[in-house]
Design a protein around this motif. Structure first.
Motif, PDB file in Angstrom:
ATOM      1  N   CYS A 131      -2.730   3.182   5.232  1.00  0.00           N
ATOM      2  CA  CYS A 131      -2.332   4.374   4.469  1.00  0.00           C
ATOM      3  C   CYS A 131      -3.531   5.175   3.980  1.00  0.00           C
ATOM      4  N   GLY A 132      -4.717   4.674   4.179  1.00  0.00           N
ATOM      5  CA  GLY A 132      -5.901   5.371   3.677  1.00  0.00           C
ATOM      6  C   GLY A 132      -6.020   5.276   2.174  1.00  0.00           C
ATOM      7  N   GLY A 133      -5.615   4.167   1.611  1.00  0.00           N
ATOM      8  CA  GLY A 133      -5.691   3.970   0.162  1.00  0.00           C
ATOM      9  C   GLY A 133      -4.331   3.697  -0.435  1.00  0.00           C
ATOM     10  N   SER A 134      -4.121   4.185  -1.634  1.00  0.00           N
ATOM     11  CA  SER A 134      -2.876   3.897  -2.339  1.00  0.00           C
ATOM     12  C   SER A 134      -1.747   4.817  -1.880  1.00  0.00           C
ATOM     13  N   VAL A 135      -0.530   4.437  -2.249  1.00  0.00           N
ATOM     14  CA  VAL A 135       0.651   5.249  -1.948  1.00  0.00           C
ATOM     15  C   VAL A 135       1.294   5.666  -3.258  1.00  0.00           C
ATOM     16  N   ASP A 136       2.149   6.686  -3.205  1.00  0.00           N
ATOM     17  CA  ASP A 136       2.802   7.196  -4.405  1.00  0.00           C
ATOM     18  C   ASP A 136       4.172   6.579  -4.633  1.00  0.00           C
ATOM     19  N   VAL A 137       4.874   6.273  -3.534  1.00  0.00           N
ATOM     20  CA  VAL A 137       6.236   5.737  -3.617  1.00  0.00           C
ATOM     21  C   VAL A 137       6.346   4.571  -2.650  1.00  0.00           C
ATOM     22  N   ILE A 138       6.939   3.468  -3.111  1.00  0.00           N
ATOM     23  CA  ILE A 138       7.210   2.326  -2.235  1.00  0.00           C
ATOM     24  C   ILE A 138       8.706   2.073  -2.229  1.00  0.00           C
ATOM     25  N   VAL A 139       9.279   2.046  -1.030  1.00  0.00           N
ATOM     26  CA  VAL A 139      10.674   1.646  -0.865  1.00  0.00           C
ATOM     27  C   VAL A 139      10.612   0.308  -0.140  1.00  0.00           C
ATOM     28  N   HIS A 140      10.841  -0.768  -0.891  1.00  0.00           N
ATOM     29  CA  HIS A 140      10.671  -2.122  -0.341  1.00  0.00           C
ATOM     30  C   HIS A 140      11.994  -2.622   0.224  1.00  0.00           C
ATOM     31  N   LEU A 141      12.098  -2.582   1.558  1.00  0.00           N
ATOM     32  CA  LEU A 141      13.303  -3.021   2.246  1.00  0.00           C
ATOM     33  C   LEU A 141      13.054  -4.255   3.101  1.00  0.00           C
ATOM     34  N   ALA A 142      11.829  -4.748   3.114  1.00  0.00           N
ATOM     35  CA  ALA A 142      11.494  -5.906   3.941  1.00  0.00           C
ATOM     36  C   ALA A 142      12.238  -7.136   3.436  1.00  0.00           C
ATOM     37  N   ALA A 143      12.696  -7.926   4.378  1.00  0.00           N
ATOM     38  CA  ALA A 143      13.405  -9.167   4.044  1.00  0.00           C
ATOM     39  C   ALA A 143      13.422 -10.063   5.272  1.00  0.00           C
TER      40      ALA A 143
END
Length: 140
Positions: A111-123
């Motif tokens: 991502c080239g550093g940090s992100v602003d929003v995370i939608v965590h759908l991994a499972a």
């Protein structure tokens, strides 16, 4: 139209190759990010939804995901892009093992550093395995 002076909002979607992840990416990329006044993220920074957005897709275990995504969104070199004007790019981050110790470093690098929003759908996709191995399920 895209306001090129607006800050770019980086959106990370984990579990991007799963059912929910694929539909969320399609909705965001094709329909754009719905305008709203603002939303607070965990850092307390206002995220204005009137600027450009970058979508980063983290996934595991689907070898054809990147090609399928590029074809669907028209990002292959011989097709016309179908991205909504508010979306500047969609970036597949590759096959990431979310149970590994270094998964976050791989995501930040992609991502080239940090992100602003995370939608965590991994499972983990096997309920039986999760039931028998709850510690593994919670790692993701």
């Amino acid at each position: 139209s895209v306001n090129n002076t607006s800050p770019i909002t980086k959106i990370l979607i984990t579990g991007a190759s799963g059912y929910l992840g694929q539909h969320l990416i399609a909705s965001l990329a094709l329909l754009g990010v719905a305008p709203s006044r603002s939303a607070n993220n965990s850092a307390g920074k206002d995220i204005k939804n009137d600027g450009r957005h970058e979508i980063y897709c983290a996934y595991n275990s689907l070898p054809t995901f990147e090609d399928d995504l590029n074809d669907f969104l028209g990002l292959a070199s011989d097709t016309t892009s179908r991205l909504h004007p508010s979306i500047s790019k969609v970036v597949p981050l590759g096959n990431i093992d979310f149970s590994s110790d270094d998964y976050m470093a791989k995501i930040q690098n992609g991502c080239g550093g940090s992100v602003d929003v995370i939608v965590h759908l991994a499972a983990l996709s096997s309920p039986g395995y999760c039931e028998n191995n709850p510690k593994d399920a919670w790692k993701v």
